[in-house]
Design an enzyme around this catalytic site. Sequence first.
Site, mmCIF file in Angstrom:
data_model
loop_
_atom_site.group_PDB
_atom_site.id
_atom_site.type_symbol
_atom_site.label_atom_id
_atom_site.label_comp_id
_atom_site.label_asym_id
_atom_site.label_seq_id
_atom_site.Cartn_x
_atom_site.Cartn_y
_atom_site.Cartn_z
ATOM 1 N N LYS A 65 0.808 -1.231 0.000
ATOM 2 C CA LYS A 65 0.000 0.000 0.000
ATOM 3 C C LYS A 65 0.841 1.283 0.000
ATOM 4 O O LYS A 65 0.458 2.273 -0.613
ATOM 5 C CB LYS A 65 -0.934 0.013 1.212
ATOM 6 C CG LYS A 65 -2.105 -0.956 1.102
ATOM 7 C CD LYS A 65 -3.044 -0.801 2.290
ATOM 8 C CE LYS A 65 -4.177 -1.803 2.208
ATOM 9 N NZ LYS A 65 -5.184 -1.609 3.270
ATOM 10 N N ASP A 101 -10.143 3.098 2.526
ATOM 11 C CA ASP A 101 -10.283 2.438 3.835
ATOM 12 C C ASP A 101 -10.868 3.370 4.907
ATOM 13 O O ASP A 101 -11.773 2.990 5.651
ATOM 14 C CB ASP A 101 -8.911 1.940 4.334
ATOM 15 C CG ASP A 101 -8.523 0.602 3.723
ATOM 16 O OD1 ASP A 101 -9.418 -0.162 3.324
ATOM 17 O OD2 ASP A 101 -7.313 0.321 3.665
#
Length: 273
Positions: A65, A101
Amino acid sequence: MRTCYLLGHPVAHSMSAVMQNAAFHALGLDAEYRLLDVEMENLAATVDQLRNPDTLGSNVTIPHKVAVAYLVDRLDQSAGAVGAVNTIVNEGGTLVGYNTDGSAAVRALREVYGPLGGARVVLLGAGGAARSVGYALAREGAGLAILNRDEVKARRLAEVIGAESGGLGELGSRLRKADVLVNATPVGMAPNAGASPVEASMLHRGIIVFDLVYNPPKTRLLSDAEAAEARTLGGIRMLVYQGGEAFRLWTWREAPVELMEAAVLDALGGACP
Ligand code: NAP
């Protein structure tokens, strides 16, 4: 046929293909979602291939990420502050990095708690998920205490977010005054489903317990919270909302989140608290 990928290492355990393919199918889209196990040394070349016109984009998971944030052409503001990307959109050969997220966690928690401004939140963990969720909760005006096994990591994250921090020894005293507990550690995740990051005696009916772990759907922490008459929220809602937002970014269509949640629950074989 257009394609979306999940780039991670490992990826075999992921629920993303289950929910995204269920959504593509339900909306009659000629697209498919594939899991791609990518080692770090192949990451740059793999990301470059996402520019292919047949590719809608990808999700990104552990451990890529942060690295991917340096490989895309542009970062959306959702990923810029956090410094981590979980969704890439191929905009005609230009790769744009997003992070869905944090907004997914806020959306899921708001459904249970209501507006989060002024909420006193204990955030357990200081890794990737804690970072995304911490930024998003702080933006909502929640007051955060970040507690982590490695206290230095908690302090570093707290400083950039504007939160308090401490070690796990402070859990009991912090929880007595808290409205929300967020578990952003993997403690309790299968195959160690018997474990909980918090002693059951520290839980009380005045808090909402949000466990980011989604496998199993009902963790030991959530069972202990129910026994203490606390309200609970499992990780599946956040999982589905972050995937739903990625789906919308790739396809410009609203994601069928109820159907995606049912597909995940079916695959995990459990009930969602
Ligand atoms: P990560 O970057 O590896 O961070 C893990 C964090 O947990 C670190 O702060 C680590 O502490 C702490 N930790 C690990 N083992 C621990 C233990 N035995 N006792 C106490 N603390 C421990 O992982 P992540 O990406 O943030 O993911 C964390 C969890 O969130 C995973 O279970 C993941 O599946 C879940 N998640 C769920 C969603 C969703 O959509 N529901 C989305 C993202 C992540 P140290 O810093 O001291 O090592």
